[in-house]
Structures are given as structure tokens and as C-alpha cells.
Motif scaffolding. Structure first.
Motif, PDB file in Angstrom:
ATOM      1  N   ALA A 100       0.807  -1.223   0.000  1.00  0.00           N
ATOM      2  CA  ALA A 100       0.000   0.000   0.000  1.00  0.00           C
ATOM      3  C   ALA A 100       0.843   1.278   0.000  1.00  0.00           C
ATOM      4  CB  ALA A 100      -0.936   0.003   1.213  1.00  0.00           C
ATOM      5  N   LYS A 101       2.109   1.164   0.318  1.00  0.00           N
ATOM      6  CA  LYS A 101       2.946   2.365   0.441  1.00  0.00           C
ATOM      7  C   LYS A 101       3.808   2.530  -0.812  1.00  0.00           C
ATOM      8  CE  LYS A 101       4.531   3.291   4.446  1.00  0.00           C
ATOM      9  NZ  LYS A 101       5.334   3.286   5.710  1.00  0.00           N
ATOM     10  N   GLU A 102       3.664   3.699  -1.449  1.00  0.00           N
ATOM     11  CA  GLU A 102       4.435   3.981  -2.659  1.00  0.00           C
ATOM     12  C   GLU A 102       4.646   5.479  -2.798  1.00  0.00           C
ATOM     13  OE1 GLU A 102       2.450   3.088  -6.322  1.00  0.00           O
ATOM     14  OE2 GLU A 102       0.589   4.091  -5.715  1.00  0.00           O
ATOM     15  N   SER A 103       5.595   5.850  -3.641  1.00  0.00           N
ATOM     16  CA  SER A 103       5.834   7.264  -3.938  1.00  0.00           C
ATOM     17  C   SER A 103       6.656   7.381  -5.218  1.00  0.00           C
ATOM     18  CB  SER A 103       6.588   7.946  -2.787  1.00  0.00           C
ATOM     19  OG  SER A 103       6.794   9.313  -3.071  1.00  0.00           O
ATOM     20  N   TRP A 104       6.208   8.308  -6.080  1.00  0.00           N
ATOM     21  CA  TRP A 104       6.967   8.661  -7.270  1.00  0.00           C
ATOM     22  C   TRP A 104       7.723   9.956  -6.960  1.00  0.00           C
ATOM     23  CZ3 TRP A 104       7.284   5.530 -11.481  1.00  0.00           C
ATOM     24  CH2 TRP A 104       6.320   4.535 -11.627  1.00  0.00           C
ATOM     25  N   LEU A 105       9.000   9.974  -7.291  1.00  0.00           N
ATOM     26  CA  LEU A 105       9.840  11.129  -6.981  1.00  0.00           C
ATOM     27  C   LEU A 105      10.654  11.515  -8.218  1.00  0.00           C
ATOM     28  CD1 LEU A 105      10.438   8.689  -4.556  1.00  0.00           C
ATOM     29  CD2 LEU A 105      10.689  10.834  -3.296  1.00  0.00           C
ATOM     30  N   LYS A 106      10.974  12.789  -8.330  1.00  0.00           N
ATOM     31  CA  LYS A 106      11.769  13.228  -9.479  1.00  0.00           C
ATOM     32  C   LYS A 106      12.601  14.454  -9.114  1.00  0.00           C
ATOM     33  CE  LYS A 106       7.932  15.958 -11.391  1.00  0.00           C
ATOM     34  NZ  LYS A 106       7.080  16.163 -12.586  1.00  0.00           N
ATOM     35  N   GLY A 107      13.605  14.715  -9.959  1.00  0.00           N
ATOM     36  CA  GLY A 107      14.471  15.869  -9.734  1.00  0.00           C
ATOM     37  C   GLY A 107      15.713  15.782 -10.603  1.00  0.00           C
ATOM     38  N   ASP A 108      16.687  16.650 -10.314  1.00  0.00           N
ATOM     39  CA  ASP A 108      17.925  16.719 -11.092  1.00  0.00           C
ATOM     40  C   ASP A 108      19.019  15.869 -10.451  1.00  0.00           C
ATOM     41  OD1 ASP A 108      16.782  18.537 -12.869  1.00  0.00           O
ATOM     42  OD2 ASP A 108      17.358  20.254 -11.638  1.00  0.00           O
ATOM     43  N   VAL A 109      19.984  15.489 -11.291  1.00  0.00           N
ATOM     44  CA  VAL A 109      21.175  14.777 -10.823  1.00  0.00           C
ATOM     45  C   VAL A 109      22.371  15.686 -11.064  1.00  0.00           C
ATOM     46  CG1 VAL A 109      22.569  12.692 -11.008  1.00  0.00           C
ATOM     47  CG2 VAL A 109      20.121  12.601 -11.473  1.00  0.00           C
ATOM     48  N   GLU A 110      23.140  15.954 -10.024  1.00  0.00           N
ATOM     49  CA  GLU A 110      24.324  16.789 -10.159  1.00  0.00           C
ATOM     50  C   GLU A 110      25.438  16.025 -10.863  1.00  0.00           C
ATOM     51  OE1 GLU A 110      24.128  19.909  -9.414  1.00  0.00           O
ATOM     52  OE2 GLU A 110      22.148  19.708  -8.514  1.00  0.00           O
ATOM     53  N   ASP A 111      26.440  16.790 -11.374  1.00  0.00           N
ATOM     54  CA  ASP A 111      27.535  16.152 -12.094  1.00  0.00           C
ATOM     55  C   ASP A 111      28.350  15.214 -11.210  1.00  0.00           C
ATOM     56  OD1 ASP A 111      26.711  17.550 -14.273  1.00  0.00           O
ATOM     57  OD2 ASP A 111      28.271  19.088 -14.179  1.00  0.00           O
ATOM     58  N   ASP A 112      28.323  15.438  -9.898  1.00  0.00           N
ATOM     59  CA  ASP A 112      29.060  14.549  -8.998  1.00  0.00           C
ATOM     60  C   ASP A 112      28.255  13.324  -8.592  1.00  0.00           C
ATOM     61  OD1 ASP A 112      27.185  15.643  -7.321  1.00  0.00           O
ATOM     62  OD2 ASP A 112      28.605  16.499  -5.903  1.00  0.00           O
ATOM     63  N   GLY A 113      27.053  13.176  -9.172  1.00  0.00           N
ATOM     64  CA  GLY A 113      26.242  11.993  -8.913  1.00  0.00           C
ATOM     65  C   GLY A 113      25.265  12.119  -7.770  1.00  0.00           C
ATOM     66  N   THR A 114      25.251  13.259  -7.091  1.00  0.00           N
ATOM     67  CA  THR A 114      24.299  13.430  -5.992  1.00  0.00           C
ATOM     68  C   THR A 114      22.938  13.855  -6.546  1.00  0.00           C
ATOM     69  OG1 THR A 114      24.981  15.726  -5.657  1.00  0.00           O
ATOM     70  CG2 THR A 114      26.104  14.036  -4.359  1.00  0.00           C
ATOM     71  N   MET A 115      21.891  13.505  -5.811  1.00  0.00           N
ATOM     72  CA  MET A 115      20.535  13.839  -6.255  1.00  0.00           C
ATOM     73  C   MET A 115      19.627  14.027  -5.051  1.00  0.00           C
ATOM     74  SD  MET A 115      19.516  10.036  -7.684  1.00  0.00           S
ATOM     75  CE  MET A 115      21.183   9.804  -8.333  1.00  0.00           C
ATOM     76  N   LYS A 116      18.677  14.937  -5.225  1.00  0.00           N
ATOM     77  CA  LYS A 116      17.637  15.149  -4.230  1.00  0.00           C
ATOM     78  C   LYS A 116      16.318  15.186  -4.983  1.00  0.00           C
ATOM     79  CE  LYS A 116      16.081  18.264  -0.549  1.00  0.00           C
ATOM     80  NZ  LYS A 116      16.371  19.502   0.227  1.00  0.00           N
ATOM     81  N   LEU A 117      15.556  14.091  -4.848  1.00  0.00           N
ATOM     82  CA  LEU A 117      14.307  13.951  -5.579  1.00  0.00           C
ATOM     83  C   LEU A 117      13.144  14.145  -4.617  1.00  0.00           C
ATOM     84  CD1 LEU A 117      15.248  10.719  -7.600  1.00  0.00           C
ATOM     85  CD2 LEU A 117      15.948  13.098  -8.007  1.00  0.00           C
ATOM     86  N   THR A 118      12.075  14.723  -5.123  1.00  0.00           N
ATOM     87  CA  THR A 118      10.926  15.005  -4.263  1.00  0.00           C
ATOM     88  C   THR A 118       9.652  14.425  -4.879  1.00  0.00           C
ATOM     89  OG1 THR A 118      10.625  17.161  -5.332  1.00  0.00           O
ATOM     90  CG2 THR A 118      11.957  17.102  -3.332  1.00  0.00           C
ATOM     91  N   GLY A 119       8.704  14.105  -3.984  1.00  0.00           N
ATOM     92  CA  GLY A 119       7.418  13.573  -4.415  1.00  0.00           C
ATOM     93  C   GLY A 119       6.291  14.186  -3.611  1.00  0.00           C
ATOM     94  N   LYS A 120       5.109  13.638  -3.756  1.00  0.00           N
ATOM     95  CA  LYS A 120       3.927  14.171  -3.065  1.00  0.00           C
ATOM     96  C   LYS A 120       4.018  13.929  -1.558  1.00  0.00           C
ATOM     97  CE  LYS A 120       0.741  13.623  -6.987  1.00  0.00           C
ATOM     98  NZ  LYS A 120      -0.514  12.980  -7.447  1.00  0.00           N
ATOM     99  N   HIS A 121       3.315  14.804  -0.828  1.00  0.00           N
ATOM    100  CA  HIS A 121       3.191  14.682   0.630  1.00  0.00           C
ATOM    101  C   HIS A 121       4.545  14.715   1.342  1.00  0.00           C
ATOM    102  CE1 HIS A 121      -0.902  13.690  -0.423  1.00  0.00           C
ATOM    103  NE2 HIS A 121      -0.526  12.579  -1.036  1.00  0.00           N
ATOM    104  N   GLY A 122       5.490  15.473   0.773  1.00  0.00           N
ATOM    105  CA  GLY A 122       6.785  15.658   1.428  1.00  0.00           C
ATOM    106  C   GLY A 122       7.764  14.519   1.256  1.00  0.00           C
ATOM    107  N   ALA A 123       7.457  13.560   0.409  1.00  0.00           N
ATOM    108  CA  ALA A 123       8.392  12.452   0.192  1.00  0.00           C
ATOM    109  C   ALA A 123       9.686  12.975  -0.423  1.00  0.00           C
ATOM    110  CB  ALA A 123       7.763  11.398  -0.715  1.00  0.00           C
ATOM    111  N   GLU A 124      10.808  12.368  -0.031  1.00  0.00           N
ATOM    112  CA  GLU A 124      12.111  12.858  -0.505  1.00  0.00           C
ATOM    113  C   GLU A 124      13.106  11.710  -0.590  1.00  0.00           C
ATOM    114  OE1 GLU A 124      13.591  16.793   0.861  1.00  0.00           O
ATOM    115  OE2 GLU A 124      15.272  15.645   1.673  1.00  0.00           O
ATOM    116  N   LEU A 125      13.852  11.707  -1.678  1.00  0.00           N
ATOM    117  CA  LEU A 125      14.931  10.729  -1.849  1.00  0.00           C
ATOM    118  C   LEU A 125      16.244  11.489  -1.964  1.00  0.00           C
ATOM    119  CD1 LEU A 125      15.097   7.606  -4.159  1.00  0.00           C
ATOM    120  CD2 LEU A 125      16.945   9.289  -4.204  1.00  0.00           C
ATOM    121  N   ASN A 126      17.199  11.128  -1.137  1.00  0.00           N
ATOM    122  CA  ASN A 126      18.552  11.681  -1.221  1.00  0.00           C
ATOM    123  C   ASN A 126      19.503  10.533  -1.526  1.00  0.00           C
ATOM    124  OD1 ASN A 126      18.539  14.690  -0.221  1.00  0.00           O
ATOM    125  ND2 ASN A 126      17.148  13.576   1.141  1.00  0.00           N
ATOM    126  N   GLY A 127      20.196  10.628  -2.651  1.00  0.00           N
ATOM    127  CA  GLY A 127      21.071   9.529  -3.044  1.00  0.00           C
ATOM    128  C   GLY A 127      22.327  10.006  -3.726  1.00  0.00           C
TER     129      GLY A 127
END
Length: 220
Positions: A100-127
Motif C-alpha cells: 500500500a505504500k508507494e511514492s513517485w519522486l523526481k528531480g535533477d542529478v548533479e555532475d558529482d552523482g548526488t541527487m535530491k528527488l521530491t514527491g507528493k506529501h513531502g516524500a524525498e529521496l537523497n542519493g
């Protein structure tokens, strides 16, 4: 007359001396400034203004964006799956526990490979993409944080999605096909979530409520 001889000689000498002094005063040595001007022509000519050179600015280093690729893996606690697709410096990710738990996230990828993606309801991926082989990071969703590692995937592994209207209901399905062949997905019908049926990883074909749909690879 014999006594006048020395006197005449003395007078003649004085006159000669006065004559020589007069000649020296008119044809004597030149002034120091005149002599310097004649001997040193550059002294009379203004020195040219030195040319100023401006150092050319160094060209800025060319940017090398991260390569396009797909990544899929599991959270550290093995409770959910994460897939990330990179295209042209953009990223889209899907977090899914298969229930039941899911989230779609999107954003930019920096040249050094870091990324901060965001989705609905405050969801966030840092990788961070490491050596182009895997993405490691965390997903924050519904108040919880999940550490994950997603390895580089080869087709048919990766991220898929299908949206359609089936028997009057809006259907939205997301699937992660892991490198070992396992599938994790959620199907949402008019806002109600349930485990998604399997897709054919080679064609993306899936049957939902008797209607065949095609799940397609997701790109940013």
C-alpha cells in the motif's frame, strides 16, 4: 732700448694669454645637457608607453553529466524496493512496498552523482551515484526513513508504469523489476491501492480486470 726688450716680451705674452682666454670663452666645451642630448638620442625622445597585455581567461571545464542508466534494489530492512532511472541529468524514482505504500519522486542529478528527488506529501529521496554502478541513499516517506541500495540494472530489470481507464475506473500501476527477476508493484484504482499483478518483463503486457494493458519503461 736694451732694457725695453724684456718688457715688450712680457706684454706680448700677456696679450697672447688674453687672446687665448677669449677664444676659449667662445669655442669652449658644450653644456652637459647639450652634450647628453647629442650623445643620447633616446634622452630627447619620449619613451613609448609599455603595451599592457591581458591574460586570457582559462576556458571553463566542460561538464560531464552522469550517464543514462537504470537502477533497482531493496531497502536495507528489506521492506520495500526502490528503482531510479537517469536520463540527461534528470531522475525519476519509485519507492514501493508492494502492498500500500508507494511514492513517485523526481528531480535533477548533479555532475558529482548526488541527487535530491521530491514527491507528493513531502516524500524525498537523497542519493549518490557511486562509480556508475549503484545508487545509495535514503527515502523519507510518511514519517519514516528507509536506507536503500539500488544496483545498475539491465533490461528487462528496471521501472515500469501503466495508466488507463478500465471499466470506468482510473487505473495507475507501478512496477519494479529487480535484477533477480522478482517484481514489486502497486495498482491504484480510483485512489485505492493493492498489490499489482505481474507484468511480462519482455513485453510489459499485463491484464487488469480482464483488460490487457502495457506497462512501459519510465523515463524522466
Amino acid at each position: 732700448m736694451k732694457r725695453s726688450g724684456p718688457v715688450v716680451t712680457l706684454l706680448a705674452g700677456l696679450l697672447l694669454g688674453l687672446f687665448m682666454l677669449s677664444m676659449n670663452s667662445t669655442t669652449g666645451t658644450k653644456s652637459a645637457s647639450t652634450a647628453y642630448a647629442e650623445e643620447s638620442p633616446e634622452a630627447a625622445t619620449a619613451s613609448p608607453t609599455p603595451t599592457r597585455t591581458t591574460a586570457s581567461s582559462s576556458p571553463s571545464p566542460s561538464r560531464t553529466p552522469v550517464p543514462d542508466a537504470d537502477y533497482a534494489g531493496r531497502t536495507t530492512d528489506d521492506s520495500a524496493s526502490v528503482a531510479v532511472t537517469l536520463r540527461d541529468g534528470k531522475a525519476i524514482a519509485y519507492f514501493c512496498d508492494g502492498r500500500a505504500k508507494e511514492s513517485w519522486l523526481k528531480g535533477d542529478v548533479e555532475d558529482d552523482g548526488t541527487m535530491k528527488l521530491t514527491g507528493k506529501h513531502g516524500a524525498e529521496l537523497n542519493g549518490t551515484l557511486k562509480e556508475g554502478k549503484r545508487i545509495s541513499g535514503t527515502v523519507d516517506i510518511d514519517g519514516g526513513q528507509y536506507a536503500f541500495t539500488a544496483d545498475k540494472a539491465k533490461k528487462p530489470s528496471g521501472l515500469y508504469r501503466a495508466t488507463a481507464t478500465v471499466r470506468g475506473a482510473k487505473v495507475d500501476g507501478g512496477w519494479i523489476v529487480l535484477p533477480d527477476g522478482r517484481q514489486v508493484g502497486i495498482l491504484t484504482r480510483d485512489g485505492e491501492s493493492s498489490p499489482a499483478p505481474r507484468i511480462d518483463p519482455e513485453t510489459g503486457a499485463v491484464t487488469i480486470d480482464g483488460q490487457q494493458l502495457t506497462a512501459r519503461p519510465v523515463t524522466p
